[in-house]
Write an enzyme that holds these catalytic residues in place. Structure first.
Site, PDB file in Angstrom:
ATOM      1  N   ARG A  21      33.536  31.945  45.922  1.00 20.04           N
ATOM      2  CA  ARG A  21      34.454  31.556  44.844  1.00 20.04           C
ATOM      3  C   ARG A  21      35.872  31.545  45.407  1.00 20.04           C
ATOM      4  O   ARG A  21      36.234  32.460  46.152  1.00 20.04           O
ATOM      5  CB  ARG A  21      34.343  32.590  43.717  1.00 20.04           C
ATOM      6  CG  ARG A  21      34.419  32.014  42.356  1.00 20.04           C
ATOM      7  CD  ARG A  21      34.062  33.048  41.335  1.00 20.04           C
ATOM      8  NE  ARG A  21      35.231  33.819  40.931  1.00 20.04           N
ATOM      9  CZ  ARG A  21      35.200  34.741  39.975  1.00 20.04           C
ATOM     10  NH1 ARG A  21      34.079  35.034  39.367  1.00 20.04           N
ATOM     11  NH2 ARG A  21      36.294  35.388  39.652  1.00 20.04           N
TER      12      ARG A  21
ATOM     13  N   ARG B  33      44.364  40.157  42.854  1.00 21.45           N
ATOM     14  CA  ARG B  33      43.604  40.443  41.633  1.00 21.45           C
ATOM     15  C   ARG B  33      43.489  41.944  41.391  1.00 21.45           C
ATOM     16  O   ARG B  33      43.570  42.397  40.259  1.00 21.45           O
ATOM     17  CB  ARG B  33      42.212  39.801  41.721  1.00 21.45           C
ATOM     18  CG  ARG B  33      42.292  38.281  41.645  1.00 21.45           C
ATOM     19  CD  ARG B  33      40.965  37.638  41.927  1.00 21.45           C
ATOM     20  NE  ARG B  33      39.996  37.908  40.875  1.00 21.45           N
ATOM     21  CZ  ARG B  33      38.674  37.779  41.045  1.00 21.45           C
ATOM     22  NH1 ARG B  33      38.199  37.415  42.210  1.00 21.45           N
ATOM     23  NH2 ARG B  33      37.865  38.013  40.040  1.00 21.45           N
TER      24      ARG B  33
ATOM     25  N   LYS C 130      30.812  43.441  36.784  1.00 16.32           N
ATOM     26  CA  LYS C 130      30.951  43.228  35.349  1.00 16.32           C
ATOM     27  C   LYS C 130      30.082  42.073  34.836  1.00 16.32           C
ATOM     28  O   LYS C 130      29.349  42.247  33.872  1.00 16.32           O
ATOM     29  CB  LYS C 130      32.409  42.848  35.064  1.00 16.32           C
ATOM     30  CG  LYS C 130      33.143  43.799  34.198  1.00 16.32           C
ATOM     31  CD  LYS C 130      34.569  43.333  33.928  1.00 16.32           C
ATOM     32  CE  LYS C 130      35.261  42.566  34.988  1.00 16.32           C
ATOM     33  NZ  LYS C 130      35.791  41.276  34.636  1.00 16.32           N
TER      34      LYS C 130
ATOM     35  N   ARG D 264      42.572  41.694  28.780  1.00 17.12           N
ATOM     36  CA  ARG D 264      43.026  42.174  30.080  1.00 17.12           C
ATOM     37  C   ARG D 264      44.463  42.682  30.014  1.00 17.12           C
ATOM     38  O   ARG D 264      45.006  43.090  31.044  1.00 17.12           O
ATOM     39  CB  ARG D 264      42.970  41.031  31.088  1.00 17.12           C
ATOM     40  CG  ARG D 264      41.760  41.077  32.024  1.00 17.12           C
ATOM     41  CD  ARG D 264      41.901  39.852  32.876  1.00 17.12           C
ATOM     42  NE  ARG D 264      41.214  39.829  34.119  1.00 17.12           N
ATOM     43  CZ  ARG D 264      40.029  39.239  34.334  1.00 17.12           C
ATOM     44  NH1 ARG D 264      39.350  38.745  33.350  1.00 17.12           N
ATOM     45  NH2 ARG D 264      39.539  39.150  35.558  1.00 17.12           N
TER      46      ARG D 264
ATOM     47  N   ARG E 248      30.042  38.126  47.702  1.00 11.14           N
ATOM     48  CA  ARG E 248      29.615  37.359  46.526  1.00 11.14           C
ATOM     49  C   ARG E 248      29.529  35.867  46.857  1.00 11.14           C
ATOM     50  O   ARG E 248      30.390  35.313  47.532  1.00 11.14           O
ATOM     51  CB  ARG E 248      30.602  37.583  45.382  1.00 11.14           C
ATOM     52  CG  ARG E 248      30.320  36.696  44.194  1.00 11.14           C
ATOM     53  CD  ARG E 248      30.817  37.236  42.907  1.00 11.14           C
ATOM     54  NE  ARG E 248      32.262  37.384  42.849  1.00 11.14           N
ATOM     55  CZ  ARG E 248      32.893  37.814  41.767  1.00 11.14           C
ATOM     56  NH1 ARG E 248      32.219  38.163  40.700  1.00 11.14           N
ATOM     57  NH2 ARG E 248      34.201  37.920  41.767  1.00 11.14           N
TER      58      ARG E 248
HETATM   59  P1  AMP Z   1      37.121  36.705  36.036  1.00 10.41           P
HETATM   60  O1  AMP Z   1      35.999  35.748  36.230  1.00 10.41           O
HETATM   61  O2  AMP Z   1      36.963  37.523  34.773  1.00 10.41           O
HETATM   62  O3  AMP Z   1      37.336  37.575  37.251  1.00 10.41           O
HETATM   63  O4  AMP Z   1      38.458  35.832  35.819  1.00 10.41           O
HETATM   64  C1  AMP Z   1      38.924  34.948  36.809  1.00 10.41           C
HETATM   65  C2  AMP Z   1      40.379  34.616  36.590  1.00 10.41           C
HETATM   66  O5  AMP Z   1      40.549  33.992  35.296  1.00 10.41           O
HETATM   67  C3  AMP Z   1      41.335  35.805  36.575  1.00 10.41           C
HETATM   68  O6  AMP Z   1      41.731  36.189  37.881  1.00 10.41           O
HETATM   69  C4  AMP Z   1      42.506  35.233  35.737  1.00 10.41           C
HETATM   70  O7  AMP Z   1      43.291  34.338  36.501  1.00 10.41           O
HETATM   71  C5  AMP Z   1      41.776  34.402  34.689  1.00 10.41           C
HETATM   72  N1  AMP Z   1      41.431  35.214  33.513  1.00 10.41           N
HETATM   73  C6  AMP Z   1      40.179  35.565  33.076  1.00 10.41           C
HETATM   74  N2  AMP Z   1      40.239  36.324  31.964  1.00 10.41           N
HETATM   75  C7  AMP Z   1      41.554  36.462  31.674  1.00 10.41           C
HETATM   76  C8  AMP Z   1      42.278  37.164  30.660  1.00 10.41           C
HETATM   77  N3  AMP Z   1      41.639  37.884  29.715  1.00 10.41           N
HETATM   78  N4  AMP Z   1      43.640  37.087  30.677  1.00 10.41           N
HETATM   79  C9  AMP Z   1      44.294  36.371  31.600  1.00 10.41           C
HETATM   80  N5  AMP Z   1      43.676  35.721  32.616  1.00 10.41           N
HETATM   81  C10 AMP Z   1      42.322  35.745  32.656  1.00 10.41           C
END
Ligand code: AMP
Length: 217
Positions: free
Chosen positions: A159, A170, A13, A88, A127
């Site tokens: 990460r 996740r 993404k 989300r 990654r």
């Molecule tokens: P990402 O980089 O988009 O995979 O986001 C990393 C982490 O940030 C996720 O596993 C959540 O803990 C938090 N996070 C990111 N976007 C959201 C969202 N829209 N709603 C809730 N938690 C989020």
């Protein structure tokens, strides 16, 4: 143009969202990046949300909606934006709809990058990220010098939430809370399903072709 980018963690993404944002000249707004920035800067918000990111669960809707809404008010978002990782949950999607309706605007398209679970696990375990925000992959997006960022030369790391036990959480969180959004946007006629398998270049050309056709319809 106002885009939403969806897809399970590890679908690529972030990489594709960045390319689309550049192509359409809109701001790339990643909720994950906003949160990681707050945590890195040890802000009050960062301290509050760290445990959610560490566990692989979602940050509560009120905090997330507030953080993203604040970012969308920045001047660089006036010409359009691409939301990566937001919404989300159905609650977040409804909050976004309300904010758009209030501003008299609407979404142009919602992209769902579709990838098999086995491919996701392989992608996430390979990654590597840099503290400057760039992302690499040991097989698909190699840095020029192994283990070093092309842009700033810093050492690349895994990460924290890409570790296998967090990845499992996740994926489960995605299935339970985020996948219902696919139907939500499909019913509104906004959903564009894109096959996310293959190399980043293959996915990008497929995505651009489908998206150009979709937004010019
Ligand atoms: P990402 O980089 O988009 O995979 O986001 C990393 C982490 O940030 C996720 O596993 C959540 O803990 C938090 N996070 C990111 N976007 C959201 C969202 N829209 N709603 C809730 N938690 C989020």
């Amino acid at each position: 143009m106002r885009f939403v980018f969806m897809g399970p963690p590890g679908a690529g993404k972030g990489t594709q969202a960045k390319a689309v944002a550049e192509r359409y000249g809109v701001s790339h707004v990643s909720s994950g990046d906003i949160f990681r920035g707050e945590i890195a800067n040890k802000t009050p918000l960062g301290l509050k949300i760290k445990s959610y990111l560490d566990s692989g669960g979602l940050v509560p809707d009120d905090i997330t909606v507030g953080a993203v809404a604040g970012r969308l008010e920045a001047p660089d978002c006036a010409n359009g934006w691409l939301l990566d990782g937001f919404p989300r949950t159905i609650g977040q999607a409804e909050a976004l709809d309300k904010a758009l309706a209030k501003g008299g605007t609407k979404l142009s398209a919602v992209v769902d990058l579709e990838v098999d679970p086995e491919v996701i696990v392989e992608r996430m375990s390979g990654r590597r990220v840099c503290k400057c925000g760039r992302s690499y992959h040991v097989r698909y997006i190699k840095p020029r010098v192994e283990g070093k960022c092309d842009a700033c030369g810093s050492g690349l790391v895994i990460r924290d939430d890409d570790r296998p036990e967090t990845v499992r959480t996740r994926l489960a969180t995605y299935q339970k809370q985020t996948s219902p959004l696919i139907e939500y946007y499909d019913r509104k006629g906004l959903l564009l399903r894109v096959d996310g398998s293959g190399s980043p270049d293959e996915v990008r050309s497929r995505l651009f072709e489908q998206l150009n056709a979709f937004v010019s319809e």
